[in-house]
Design a protein around this motif. Structure first.
Motif: not given
Length: 226
Positions: A48-55, A173-176, A179-181, A188-195
């Motif tokens: 989904g992150a890749d799709r959002l960045a592409a669109l 682009r940076d988020f996509a 994120a997975a890495a 232990a600190s799984p939250h990863f986001c962008v605003e």
């Protein structure tokens, strides 16, 4: 970046509206968007992150089209933020130069029809690296390349110029890409986001009472609801 889309043309008054609609195929549930009352919340897995960045990159190039991501049926996590019942939203990306009246979107959406299938190919570096964006320009009083938010017919409209989409898209682009890495490296600190923000940061709501931030959080397949 390669994306499957459908192109629709709808007559509205004396003009034609061209809608490029994301068509990721059956079973694609990697994105969800909710209005949580205080802010806008999006949840994305890796696909989904890749799709959002592409669109988003496609929207930067498509000054004469509305780029539509139908997300209202996307499952969102049960622990999503907000004090009330979240409202599911679609997403439309468009250039302000179109002067599209968002109040007409419900009528346009109802008349989209089947559309014509296309495959869109964009360079992987079509959105800039965050380090390549001159963030200091945004503090100048004359800076105008900011995004705008509006909500109509259960749809979030993100409106801006090519520059605004590209510069804000650098963060996507940076988020996509990270994120997975990040989740694997910091379990232990799984939250990863962008605003993303409409206009200058720090505004609670826009003039049309739309929440003043879009919080995009990475969630993998195991964290999505059915």
């Amino acid at each position: 970046m390669e994306q499957r889309v459908r192109v629709h043309r709808v007559r509205l008054g004396g003009s034609e509206v061209r809608v490029v609609r994301s068509a990721p195929g059956p079973g694609a549930t990697g994105l969800a968007l909710r209005d949580d009352g205080h802010w806008l919340s999006m949840y994305a897995d890796r696909e989904g992150a890749d799709r959002l960045a592409a669109l988003w990159a496609l929207a930067a190039r498509s000054s004469r089209s509305l780029v539509h991501l139908p997300l209202r049926n996307g499952p969102a996590p049960r622990d999503g933020a907000g004090g009330g019942e979240p409202v599911a939203l679609d997403l439309v990306l468009l250039h302000h130069s179109l002067r599209f009246p968002t109040s007409s979107w419900k009528e346009v959406r109802a008349r989209l029809g089947a559309g014509t299938p296309h495959t869109v190919s964009l360079p992987d570096d079509d959105l800039p690296d965050p380090d390549a964006v001159d963030h200091e320009r945004r503090h100048h009083r004359t800076y105008r390349d900011r995004l705008g938010f509006d909500v109509a017919a259960h749809t979030l409209f993100v409106v801006g110029s090519s520059t605004a989409f590209r510069e804000e898209g650098a963060a996507l682009r940076d988020f996509a890409g990270r994120a997975a890495a990040h989740r694997r490296r910091y379990p232990a600190s799984p939250h990863f986001c962008v605003e993303l923000f409409p206009g200058p940061r720090g505004r609670g709501r826009t003039r049309r009472h739309v929440p003043g931030s879009l919080h995009i959080e990475y969630r993998d397949d195991r964290e999505r609801t059915a």
